[in-house]
Design an enzyme around this catalytic site. Structure first.
Site, short mmCIF file in Angstrom:
data_model
loop_
_atom_site.label_atom_id
_atom_site.label_comp_id
_atom_site.label_asym_id
_atom_site.label_seq_id
_atom_site.Cartn_x
_atom_site.Cartn_y
_atom_site.Cartn_z
NE ARG A 200 46.87 54.34 31.21
CZ ARG A 200 46.73 54.26 32.45
NH1 ARG A 200 47.62 55.08 33.16
NH2 ARG A 200 46.19 53.30 33.44
CD GLN B 94 35.40 41.55 27.90
OE1 GLN B 94 36.68 41.61 28.15
NE2 GLN B 94 34.28 42.01 28.72
#
Ligand code: UD1
Ligand code: MG
Length: 449
Positions: free
Chosen positions: A15, A75
């Site tokens: 966003r 990750q």
């Protein structure tokens, strides 16, 4: 109890509508994640682990410039906050102590709040940071039973009754490394988002023989950044706090709303900051110095009693000693200016040193760049540099030396010597008048053609 920080920073921040990963957007002059790092530093962590994912290399590089000791764990797939924390297990295999999980996009957590969580850890195995939400929206809800935290329910998985709870999860958690990873091992992804939720460790703790509680903080502290609008609002909030902190610590701000700080601006007591001053990252100003109007500073150190500006620019590596004066339209970069030295007007001093009590005349320039390399100019103490001196670096000027106005210095000047290098002036009596008359005649004569 030794402490380790795990900072989650793998998310992309869709966003933000940006090519830059969210945690690298700046707030108070430093990347977003650096704020969580600074808050966590108050716990004097033995280890700090940053979980990266989107644009991991870029994030890791920025993190290492801020904290060379930081450990980076990748990750590769973002399968949820629980999955993210679990990635740090190998790195912390030999760590025996408490782990604090922070979010890289949540910059306003106060060190005092983390200290309160550490205090609660003495009595409970898992401590969660909560807040009373004015609008709980989609935050995880904290289900309390007295001072015990029973479980955290994500909005998407909550019942109507649970959705009416206004005490919400900030995301920040504290537990021993042993318990944290033991509980995370049991976390499944059978929920609405099909993610491994870090929040599930609370219910799992209660289902085993462990206890959990929540410590409350102000909602403002838990503010997370998701959009550019939120980033702008956070910047404004950051500046309000920084100004307040500055005046509480003994700095005078004549027009606080026009002064902009960085997260790592340090101002001593009795520093006066005039209107319209910008402190970029890495500025320290010592006691009693005055930063005059319209000055821009970054990566600079200003000694006690020094005067900077108006309209001065201090760039990285500017080291201004006590009681030195840097005046209007002066730029200093990677240079030490000695005690009581004066560089008052229209000057560039870069890659240089200026000794104590030396006076640099107006319009002086250190010509430090040959188009390929940078070179140093070293000027001694108590020297007098005439206006419009050009130092063609590398060059050295001795103590007590002088340069004549307009000199282009291309060789070293010994102590106490005068250097003068300019073409000789000639006087031609009466010629000015003759020239004027000739020019006036040309102007008065009718135009040809
Ligand atoms: C999370 C909490 C919610 C809490 C809210 C507060 C969970 C399951 N939910 O929800 O209870 O009220 O934060 O803001 O924890 N991240 C990773 N790897 C991942 C997933 C996330 O690094 O796989 C990072 C994100 O970049 C972000 C942070 O973890 O910095 C939180 O993740 P986000 O997806 O925003 O969680 P929320 O849904 O907001
Ligand atoms: Mg979030």
């Amino acid at each position: 109890m030794p402490t380790a920080l795990i900072i989650l920073a793998a998310g992309q921040g869709t966003r933000m509508n940006s090519d830059l990963p969210k945690v690298l957007h700046t707030l108070g002059g430093v990347p977003l994640f650096a704020h969580a790092l600074a808050a966590g530093a108050a716990l004097e962590p033995e280890r700090t682990i940053l979980i990266t994912g989107h644009a991991g290399e870029q994030v890791a590089k920025a993190a290492r410039t801020i904290d060379p000791e930081i450990e980076i764990v990748e990750q590769s797939q973002q399968l949820g906050t629980g999955h993210a924390v679990l990635q740090a297990r190998d790195a912390l295999a030999d760590f025996d102590g408490d782990v604090v999980v922070l979010y890289g996009d949540t910059p306003f957590i106060r060190p005092e709040t983390l200290a309160a969580m550490a205090t609660a850890r003495a009595k409970f195995d898992v401590v969660v940071l909560g807040f009373e939400a004015a609008d709980p929206a989609r935050y995880g809800r904290l289900v309390m039973q007295g001072d015990r935290l029973e479980k955290i329910v994500e909005y998407n998985d909550a019942t109507t009754e649970e959705r009416s709870i206004t005490f919400c999860n900030s995301g920040i958690k504290m537990a021993s490394a042993e318990n944290l990873f033991k509980l995370l091992d049991k976390v499944e992804n059978d929920n609405a988002a099909a993610e491994y939720y870090l929040t599930d460790i609370v219910g799992l703790a209660n289902a085993s023989d462990l206890t959990a509680t929540a410590v409350a903080c102000d909602e403002g502290e838990t503010l997370g950044i998701n959009t550019r609008a939120e980033l702008s609002a956070a910047e404004a909030a950051f500046q309000v706090r920084a100004r307040l902190e500055a005046v509480e610590n003994g700095t005078t701000l004549i027009a606080p709303d026009t002064v902009f700080f960085s997260q790592n601006t340090h101002l001593g007591r009795d520093v006066v900051v005039e209107p319209n001053v910008v402190f970029g990252p890495g500025v320290t100003v010592e006691t009693g110095a005055r930063i005059r109007a319209f000055s821009h500073l970054e990566g600079a150190h200003v000694g006690a009693g020094a005067i900077i500006g108006p309209y001065a620019r201090l760039r990285p590596g500017a080291e201004i000693s006590n009681d030195a004066h840097i005046g209007n339209f002066v730029e200093i970069k990677n240079a030490e200016i000695g005690e009581g030295a004066k560089v008052n007007h229209l000057t560039y001093i870069g890659d240089a040193s200026v000794g104590e009590a030396t006076n640099i005349g107006a319009g002086t320039i250190t010509c430090n760049y040959d188009g390929v390399m940078k070179h140093r100019t070293e000027i001694g103490a108590r020297a007098f540099i005439g206006s419009d001196t050009m130092f063609v670096a590398p060059v050295k000027v001795g103590d007590g030396a002088m340069t004549a106005t307009g000199t282009v210095v291309t060789r070293d000047i010994p102590d106490n010597a005068l250097a003068i290098a300019r073409s000789e002036m000639q006087i031609k009596p009466g010629i000015a008048r003759k020239l004027f008359e000739k020019l006036k005649a040309v102007k008065a004569s009718p135009k040809k053609g």
